[in-house]
Design a protein around this motif. Structure first.
Motif, PDB file in Angstrom:
ATOM      1  N   ALA A 164      -1.916  -4.046  -8.481  1.00 26.95           N
ATOM      2  CA  ALA A 164      -1.998  -3.735  -7.052  1.00 26.95           C
ATOM      3  C   ALA A 164      -0.967  -4.505  -6.226  1.00 26.95           C
ATOM      4  N   TRP A 195      -9.166   0.547 -12.808  1.00 29.10           N
ATOM      5  CA  TRP A 195      -8.933   1.564 -11.782  1.00 29.10           C
ATOM      6  C   TRP A 195      -9.754   1.293 -10.528  1.00 29.10           C
ATOM      7  N   THR A 221      -8.096  -0.286  -6.513  1.00 30.21           N
ATOM      8  CA  THR A 221      -8.362   0.271  -5.185  1.00 30.21           C
ATOM      9  C   THR A 221      -8.827  -0.800  -4.217  1.00 30.21           C
ATOM     10  N   ARG A 227      -5.946  -3.261  -3.257  1.00 31.34           N
ATOM     11  CA  ARG A 227      -4.965  -2.647  -2.362  1.00 31.34           C
ATOM     12  C   ARG A 227      -5.461  -2.613  -0.919  1.00 31.34           C
ATOM     13  N   LYS A 228      -6.776  -2.637  -0.708  1.00 34.86           N
ATOM     14  CA  LYS A 228      -7.321  -2.584   0.649  1.00 34.86           C
ATOM     15  C   LYS A 228      -7.291  -3.942   1.344  1.00 34.86           C
ATOM     16  N   SER A 249     -14.597   4.063  -2.391  1.00 33.05           N
ATOM     17  CA  SER A 249     -13.573   3.255  -1.723  1.00 33.05           C
ATOM     18  C   SER A 249     -12.195   3.826  -1.987  1.00 33.05           C
ATOM     19  N   GLY A 250     -11.421   3.972  -0.920  1.00 36.92           N
ATOM     20  CA  GLY A 250     -10.074   4.492  -1.067  1.00 36.92           C
ATOM     21  C   GLY A 250      -9.985   6.002  -1.005  1.00 36.92           C
ATOM     22  N   SER A 251     -11.150   6.684  -0.898  1.00 35.63           N
ATOM     23  CA  SER A 251     -11.125   8.145  -0.837  1.00 35.63           C
ATOM     24  C   SER A 251     -10.730   8.650   0.538  1.00 35.63           C
TER      25      SER A 251
END
Length: 275
Positions: A95, A154, A158, A161-162, A270-272
């Motif tokens: 990330a 995976w 996510t 990265r947030k 999360s991340g969607s």
């Protein structure tokens, strides 16, 4: 403006929940039935006039069920801790660090999750056999970790990265090293993602059957799914004991999911949504 759901919505919701929960409810009712009502005319009668806990007592008295539970707890918890520990470092590197082939690595990681277990069980068993790791806890923890790592990476990528990159820059300007930044700044902020990943890995390790059946053949190292499957004798199938054991190992997972369902849903979604 939010529109309130009508009565049809609640009727549909009740029917849906009943259909989803029906297999577990039927097992629960079967677990308190006497043996005479598990077969014959009363086999399809939901309720019994003579409820009994004899099946639950028999599970713990007539079978090494506590040994199965202990083995499952050791293997599942060890797999969860090791997987989350390794996945957190791998996901943080993917990330945050800039290097060539990052997309390819993520694609390869994802492709590992697509491998069917039956296609990998033979080479894994041969390797573990040559290393002398069959009939041991480590013999299950290693393949379980291999299976759980890709999805864990995976999910955690996510979450990492947030987290705002400015926090890391501020920590480094204050003199923190990369490891200090990771443990004291990034790791606490990624706690919800780590927690969600840990729950999913624990459930997957707790329910795994094929590797446990093949690698650990000694009764002293069998896990719960394999132990319950071996309740069946050559001429008899103890449905009452099987139902009771199934309820015992399922209830903790149901409670765990109900308690942390918001965190699990938050982690999976999360991340969607783009922010």
């Amino acid at each position: 403006m939010n529109k309130k759901p009508g009565i049809l919505f609640y009727v549909f919701l009740a029917v849906f929940v009943f259909v989803v929960m029906f297999p577990f409810l039927w097992i629960l009712l079967a677990s308190i039935k006497p043996a005479t009502e598990l077969f014959g005319e009363k086999a399809f009668t939901p309720l019994t006039d003579n409820p009994t806990f004899k099946n639950y007592i028999s599970v713990f008295v007539d079978y090494p069920f506590l040994t199965y539970l202990k083995n499952s707890f050791i293997v599942s918890i060890s797999t969860t801790l090791y997987t989350v520990f390794v996945a957190s470092f791998a996901a943080y590197a993917i990330a945050r660090l800039q290097f060539k082939g990052k997309t390819v690595i993520l694609g390869l990681v994802l492709s590992v999750t697509m491998f069917p277990q039956i296609a990998t069980i033979s080479p894994i068993y041969i390797i573990l056999k040559n290393l002398g790791l069959t009939n041991s806890y480590l013999g299950l923890i290693i393949p379980y970790t291999t299976i759980a790592l890709p999805l864990s990476i995976w999910l955690l990528v996510t979450f990492f990265r947030k987290i705002p990159f400015e926090l890391e820059e501020a920590a480094r300007m204050d003199g923190a090293t990369i490891m200090q930044t990771f443990w004291r700044v990034i790791f606490p902020l990624a706690a919800p993602g780590l927690f969600t990943t840990a729950i999913l890995v624990f459930i997957a390790a707790w329910n795994e059957f094929l590797f446990a059946l093949t690698i650990n053949t000694d009764v002293a190292y069998k896990t719960v799914p394999v132990g319950i499957a071996l309740f069946q004798g050559q001429f008899t199938i103890p449905w009452g004991e099987i139902s009771a054991a199934t309820v015992v190992v399922t209830v903790p997972l149901v409670i765990l999911v109900l308690l942390f369902q918001r965190r699990i849903v938050s982690g999976l979604t999360s991340g969607s949504v783009k922010e």
